[in-house]
Design a protein around this motif. Structure first.
Motif, PDB file in Angstrom:
ATOM      1  N   SER A   1     -36.292  56.631  76.280  1.00 59.27           N
ATOM      2  CA  SER A   1     -37.547  57.116  75.693  1.00 59.27           C
ATOM      3  C   SER A   1     -37.839  56.441  74.356  1.00 59.27           C
ATOM      4  CB  SER A   1     -37.476  58.641  75.512  1.00 59.27           C
ATOM      5  OG  SER A   1     -36.363  59.001  74.705  1.00 59.27           O
ATOM      6  N   ASP A   2     -36.815  56.254  73.520  1.00 54.58           N
ATOM      7  CA  ASP A   2     -37.016  55.596  72.226  1.00 54.58           C
ATOM      8  C   ASP A   2     -37.398  54.127  72.407  1.00 54.58           C
ATOM      9  OD1 ASP A   2     -36.448  57.910  70.875  1.00 54.58           O
ATOM     10  OD2 ASP A   2     -34.328  57.444  70.615  1.00 54.58           O
ATOM     11  N   GLN A   3     -36.795  53.480  73.402  1.00 57.39           N
ATOM     12  CA  GLN A   3     -37.127  52.086  73.682  1.00 57.39           C
ATOM     13  C   GLN A   3     -38.569  51.957  74.166  1.00 57.39           C
ATOM     14  OE1 GLN A   3     -35.797  49.234  73.184  1.00 57.39           O
ATOM     15  NE2 GLN A   3     -37.015  47.911  74.510  1.00 57.39           N
ATOM     16  N   ILE A   4     -38.984  52.859  75.047  1.00 59.87           N
ATOM     17  CA  ILE A   4     -40.355  52.839  75.569  1.00 59.87           C
ATOM     18  C   ILE A   4     -41.353  53.096  74.448  1.00 59.87           C
ATOM     19  CG2 ILE A   4     -41.964  54.008  77.120  1.00 59.87           C
ATOM     20  CD1 ILE A   4     -39.571  54.506  79.000  1.00 59.87           C
ATOM     21  N   PHE A   5     -41.037  54.060  73.572  1.00 60.89           N
ATOM     22  CA  PHE A   5     -41.930  54.373  72.452  1.00 60.89           C
ATOM     23  C   PHE A   5     -42.071  53.173  71.519  1.00 60.89           C
ATOM     24  CE2 PHE A   5     -42.488  55.813  68.059  1.00 60.89           C
ATOM     25  CZ  PHE A   5     -43.687  56.508  68.171  1.00 60.89           C
ATOM     26  N   ALA A   6     -40.947  52.527  71.187  1.00 69.25           N
ATOM     27  CA  ALA A   6     -40.989  51.372  70.296  1.00 69.25           C
ATOM     28  C   ALA A   6     -41.763  50.218  70.918  1.00 69.25           C
ATOM     29  CB  ALA A   6     -39.563  50.923  69.951  1.00 69.25           C
ATOM     30  N   LEU A   7     -41.579  49.998  72.222  1.00 69.27           N
ATOM     31  CA  LEU A   7     -42.285  48.924  72.912  1.00 69.27           C
ATOM     32  C   LEU A   7     -43.782  49.215  72.984  1.00 69.27           C
ATOM     33  CD1 LEU A   7     -42.012  46.262  74.443  1.00 69.27           C
ATOM     34  CD2 LEU A   7     -41.630  47.580  76.532  1.00 69.27           C
ATOM     35  N   SER A   8     -44.141  50.466  73.255  1.00 66.13           N
ATOM     36  CA  SER A   8     -45.558  50.852  73.314  1.00 66.13           C
ATOM     37  C   SER A   8     -46.219  50.677  71.955  1.00 66.13           C
ATOM     38  CB  SER A   8     -45.691  52.300  73.783  1.00 66.13           C
ATOM     39  OG  SER A   8     -45.138  52.471  75.063  1.00 66.13           O
ATOM     40  N   LYS A   9     -45.505  51.048  70.906  1.00 70.99           N
ATOM     41  CA  LYS A   9     -46.033  50.909  69.548  1.00 70.99           C
ATOM     42  C   LYS A   9     -46.270  49.445  69.201  1.00 70.99           C
ATOM     43  CE  LYS A   9     -45.024  52.224  64.762  1.00 70.99           C
ATOM     44  NZ  LYS A   9     -44.031  52.907  63.865  1.00 70.99           N
ATOM     45  N   SER A  10     -45.345  48.589  69.608  1.00 69.82           N
ATOM     46  CA  SER A  10     -45.493  47.154  69.356  1.00 69.82           C
ATOM     47  C   SER A  10     -46.674  46.582  70.134  1.00 69.82           C
ATOM     48  CB  SER A  10     -44.202  46.419  69.734  1.00 69.82           C
ATOM     49  OG  SER A  10     -44.341  45.032  69.573  1.00 69.82           O
ATOM     50  N   CYS A  11     -46.820  46.992  71.398  1.00 74.37           N
ATOM     51  CA  CYS A  11     -47.935  46.509  72.223  1.00 74.37           C
ATOM     52  C   CYS A  11     -49.276  46.958  71.631  1.00 74.37           C
ATOM     53  CB  CYS A  11     -47.799  47.023  73.655  1.00 74.37           C
ATOM     54  SG  CYS A  11     -46.433  46.296  74.584  1.00 74.37           S
ATOM     55  N   TYR A  12     -49.319  48.205  71.169  1.00 71.92           N
ATOM     56  CA  TYR A  12     -50.555  48.730  70.576  1.00 71.92           C
ATOM     57  C   TYR A  12     -50.944  47.936  69.342  1.00 71.92           C
ATOM     58  CZ  TYR A  12     -53.811  52.003  68.397  1.00 71.92           C
ATOM     59  OH  TYR A  12     -54.914  52.578  67.809  1.00 71.92           O
ATOM     60  N   HIS A  13     -49.962  47.567  68.533  1.00 70.17           N
ATOM     61  CA  HIS A  13     -50.225  46.767  67.333  1.00 70.17           C
ATOM     62  C   HIS A  13     -50.841  45.417  67.703  1.00 70.17           C
ATOM     63  CE1 HIS A  13     -49.594  44.798  63.455  1.00 70.17           C
ATOM     64  NE2 HIS A  13     -48.960  43.836  64.096  1.00 70.17           N
ATOM     65  N   HIS A  14     -50.292  44.766  68.723  1.00 72.16           N
ATOM     66  CA  HIS A  14     -50.803  43.457  69.118  1.00 72.16           C
ATOM     67  C   HIS A  14     -52.188  43.573  69.775  1.00 72.16           C
ATOM     68  CE1 HIS A  14     -47.258  41.188  68.012  1.00 72.16           C
ATOM     69  NE2 HIS A  14     -46.486  42.036  68.695  1.00 72.16           N
ATOM     70  N   ILE A  15     -52.404  44.646  70.539  1.00 73.91           N
ATOM     71  CA  ILE A  15     -53.717  44.847  71.167  1.00 73.91           C
ATOM     72  C   ILE A  15     -54.794  45.031  70.093  1.00 73.91           C
ATOM     73  CG2 ILE A  15     -55.083  46.454  72.560  1.00 73.91           C
ATOM     74  CD1 ILE A  15     -52.565  46.896  74.260  1.00 73.91           C
ATOM     75  N   ARG A  16     -54.471  45.777  69.037  1.00 74.58           N
ATOM     76  CA  ARG A  16     -55.422  45.951  67.934  1.00 74.58           C
ATOM     77  C   ARG A  16     -55.706  44.621  67.243  1.00 74.58           C
ATOM     78  NH1 ARG A  16     -56.875  50.646  65.583  1.00 74.58           N
ATOM     79  NH2 ARG A  16     -56.935  49.579  63.554  1.00 74.58           N
ATOM     80  N   ALA A  17     -54.681  43.783  67.129  1.00 69.85           N
ATOM     81  CA  ALA A  17     -54.876  42.475  66.511  1.00 69.85           C
ATOM     82  C   ALA A  17     -55.812  41.602  67.357  1.00 69.85           C
ATOM     83  CB  ALA A  17     -53.530  41.781  66.315  1.00 69.85           C
ATOM     84  N   PHE A  18     -55.655  41.659  68.684  1.00 71.98           N
ATOM     85  CA  PHE A  18     -56.549  40.906  69.571  1.00 71.98           C
ATOM     86  C   PHE A  18     -57.984  41.430  69.497  1.00 71.98           C
ATOM     87  CE2 PHE A  18     -52.720  39.523  72.082  1.00 71.98           C
ATOM     88  CZ  PHE A  18     -52.943  38.169  71.923  1.00 71.98           C
ATOM     89  N   ARG A  19     -58.122  42.741  69.303  1.00 69.56           N
ATOM     90  CA  ARG A  19     -59.461  43.330  69.244  1.00 69.56           C
ATOM     91  C   ARG A  19     -60.261  42.764  68.067  1.00 69.56           C
ATOM     92  NH1 ARG A  19     -60.770  49.825  68.570  1.00 69.56           N
ATOM     93  NH2 ARG A  19     -63.051  49.655  68.732  1.00 69.56           N
ATOM     94  N   CYS A  20     -59.581  42.455  66.966  1.00 65.87           N
ATOM     95  CA  CYS A  20     -60.264  41.940  65.781  1.00 65.87           C
ATOM     96  C   CYS A  20     -60.873  40.561  66.019  1.00 65.87           C
ATOM     97  CB  CYS A  20     -59.292  41.892  64.600  1.00 65.87           C
ATOM     98  SG  CYS A  20     -58.720  43.517  64.060  1.00 65.87           S
TER      99      CYS A  20
END
Length: 228
Positions: free
Chosen positions: A199-218
């Motif tokens: 669960s901690d690994q999935i949460f950390a990976l999801s958080k990282s993906c969300y950060h990169h998706i926001r960067a692409f949105r810009c």
């Protein structure tokens, strides 16, 4: 994968898996050149011209810090090896090779990656106290070896993780023990948790993906359809 395979085997055999993560403080900066050259000769049979190449590589290394376009006088480094290059990591591994032999003598499994050391063992819950005492004794020997080799164990970053079934872990946590364990720990970019739920690994990976998706949105308005 090496540690993961041992972990899965232990859980499948109804055993507890104990993972101890050891970190060294400034390992690349504290390596003694004389000790390193001695180990290259004694442990790896490097002599003559080849040993002199390593001696030349290590000796008379100068460094300085630039401040406001000014270069102060350089400082000759009597210890340490360059970090961030292939040879630097290789020399660190060769420097710590005797430690690997010591850990094997102490009947522990281990895995080295640069200045990160992983110790692990598995046992049935009934043997918890005996095996933890054995691990503590091993850590004492490892710390002494590091001190003799001018290496320093970073105790603040050393973590102990017990992985097993919930029933087994509850029995251990309810027993009287002075051992401090963590519920999850990062190991070489992967997060293990005590129930192996990831669960901690999935949460950390999801958080990282969300950060990169926001960067692409810009920058999305500037991208063409083909690029997207």
């Amino acid at each position: 994968m090496y540690i993961h395979d041992h972990l899965i085997t232990a859980i499948g055999s109804q055993k507890l898996f104990c993972l101890c993560l050891i970190h060294l403080s400034a390992a690349f900066d504290t390596i003694n050149h004389d000790i390193l050259l001695t180990r290259l000769s004694f442990w790896f049979g490097i002599h003559g011209s080849v040993l002199n190449w390593f001696k030349s590589y290590l000796s008379s290394r100068a460094s300085c810090v630039k401040c406001n376009d000014c270069f102060p006088s350089s400082h000759t480094s009597l210890y340490g090896i360059p970090q961030g290059c292939v040879l630097g990591h290789l020399l660190l591994i060769m420097y710590t090779t005797p430690l690997s032999t010591l850990i094997l003598y102490l009947s522990l499994y281990h895995y080295f990656y640069a200045d990160d050391i992983q110790l692990f063992l598995s046992f049935h819950p009934a043997g918890f106290h005996a095996n933890i005492s054995h691990l503590q004794n091993a850590l004492t020997h490892i710390t002494s070896w590091m001190t003799s080799g001018l290496l320093s164990l970073n105790s603040s970053k050393t973590e102990l993780l017990l992985i097993g079934l919930k029933r087994q872990l509850s029995e251990i946590h309810n027993s009287s023990t002075s051992i401090d364990t963590t519920q999850s720990a990062g190991n070489l970019g992967f997060i293990f948790d005590e129930h192996l739920s990831f669960s901690d690994q999935i949460f950390a990976l999801s958080k990282s993906c969300y950060h990169h998706i926001r960067a692409f949105r810009c920058i999305r308005p500037t991208l063409t359809f083909t690029t997207q």
